[in-house]
Design an enzyme around this catalytic site. Structure first.
Site, short mmCIF file in Angstrom:
data_model
loop_
_atom_site.label_atom_id
_atom_site.label_comp_id
_atom_site.label_asym_id
_atom_site.label_seq_id
_atom_site.Cartn_x
_atom_site.Cartn_y
_atom_site.Cartn_z
CB CYS A 109 -9.03 -4.39 2.30
SG CYS A 109 -7.36 -3.95 2.63
CD GLU A 110 -5.80 -10.96 4.19
OE1 GLU A 110 -6.65 -11.69 4.74
OE2 GLU A 110 -4.81 -11.39 3.60
CG HIS A 111 -3.31 -6.10 2.66
ND1 HIS A 111 -3.51 -6.23 1.30
CD2 HIS A 111 -2.77 -7.26 3.07
CE1 HIS A 111 -3.09 -7.43 0.91
NE2 HIS A 111 -2.65 -8.06 1.97
CG HIS A 112 -4.87 -0.76 4.06
ND1 HIS A 112 -4.69 -1.45 2.88
CD2 HIS A 112 -3.75 -0.01 4.23
CE1 HIS A 112 -3.50 -1.13 2.36
NE2 HIS A 112 -2.92 -0.26 3.16
CD GLN A 150 -12.03 -8.13 -6.13
OE1 GLN A 150 -11.84 -7.00 -5.69
NE2 GLN A 150 -12.44 -8.36 -7.35
CG HIS A 178 -10.12 -3.22 -3.05
ND1 HIS A 178 -9.57 -4.25 -2.33
CD2 HIS A 178 -10.77 -3.78 -4.09
CE1 HIS A 178 -9.87 -5.40 -2.91
NE2 HIS A 178 -10.59 -5.14 -3.99
CB CYS A 180 -7.06 0.11 1.14
SG CYS A 180 -6.98 -1.20 -0.07
#
Ligand SMILES: Nc1nc2c(ncn2[C@@H]2O[C@H](COP(=O)(O)OP(=O)(O)OP(=O)(O)O)[C@@H](O)[C@H]2O)c(=O)[nH]1
Ligand SMILES: [Zn+2]
Length: 217
Positions: A109-112, A150, A178, A180
């Site tokens: 995941c690109e946020h976490h 996703q 996910h 996260c």
């Protein structure tokens, strides 16, 4: 320009909104140089956390981490790692749905920067071209090995297959957990996320529902 004639190198054949945001100088440094720099930055993070990098179990971690990022988790950022997708003429005239199910998704995941794990199910209705089955799995693996969301992962796979197979008649379903969501933040370990993207004849309710029945959804 005919959309099916665009070079399938890197992300150039998919619209900007679907491309992974990359800096213009993303590939100016060699992988070796990137590993060296990330190793040094990650040592600083570990030190900031108060870890003793002279400990023999921790001392190799910055290098392991850097190598893992560049060569194992995020190799799909670099177009030079894109698998060659062999397509063949549809000599048999097969014109019904072909479904490749249970393709493993290992992404991040690109946020976490935490894992996204799950399955992809892909269907297409051939026109003039058919693809080597394993190449579908390889393409999914390539786009998954980037920092991702996703929705974008589904679209990158869809657009690439539509170009490669020279048909809009492609559908991509991904169901994934996910970390996260499951192991931090809300910590809901039961929920998972499903995305569905399609074009062409899959807009037809009966064809779409045939596909969903086949994958048991
Ligand atoms: N749409 C979408 N969101 C995602 C995906 N992966 C992670 N997210 C979400 O991205 C959001 C980031 O929200 P922020 O509020 O900035 O981050 P946060 O404070 O860590 O959020 P919490 O996870 O709720 O603690 C979170 O809601 C994540 O669940 C994805 O693939 N697609
Ligand atoms: Zn996340």
């Amino acid at each position: 320009m005919d959309k099916y004639k665009i070079e399938t190198l890197g992300d150039n054949h998919i619209s900007t909104s679907v491309q992974t945001p990359l800096r213009p100088d993303a590939f100016e440094k060699s992988d070796k140089e990137k590993i060296k720099n990330i190793q040094s930055y990650f040592s600083k993070i570990m030190e900031e956390l108060g870890l003793d990098l002279t400990d023999d179990s921790l001392s190799g971690t910055p290098y392991r981490f850097a190598k893992m990022y560049v060569e194992e988790l995020f190799y799909g950022l670099d177009p030079k790692n894109k698998p060659k997708i062999s397509v063949f003429d549809n000599k048999y005239g097969y014109d019904k749905m072909l479904v490749e199910q249970n393709i493993t998704i290992n992404s991040s995941c690109e946020h976490h920067f935490l894992p996204i794990t799950g399955k992809a199910h892909i269907g297409y209705i051939p026109k003039n071209k058919v693809v080597g089955l394993s190449k579908i799995n390889r393409l999914v693996d390539y786009y998954a090995h980037r920092p991702q969301v996703q929705e974008r992962l589904s679209l990158q796979i869809l657009r690439d297959l539509q170009n490669t197979l020279e048909t809009d008649d492609v559908i991509v379903v991904i169901s994934a957990e996910h970390l996260c969501v499951s192991s931090r933040g809300i910590k809901d370990s039961n929920s998972f996320t499903t995305t569905i993207e399609y074009g062409g004849r899959f807009e037809n309710e009966r064809i779409k529902s045939d596909f969903l029945k086949l994958i048991g959804s």
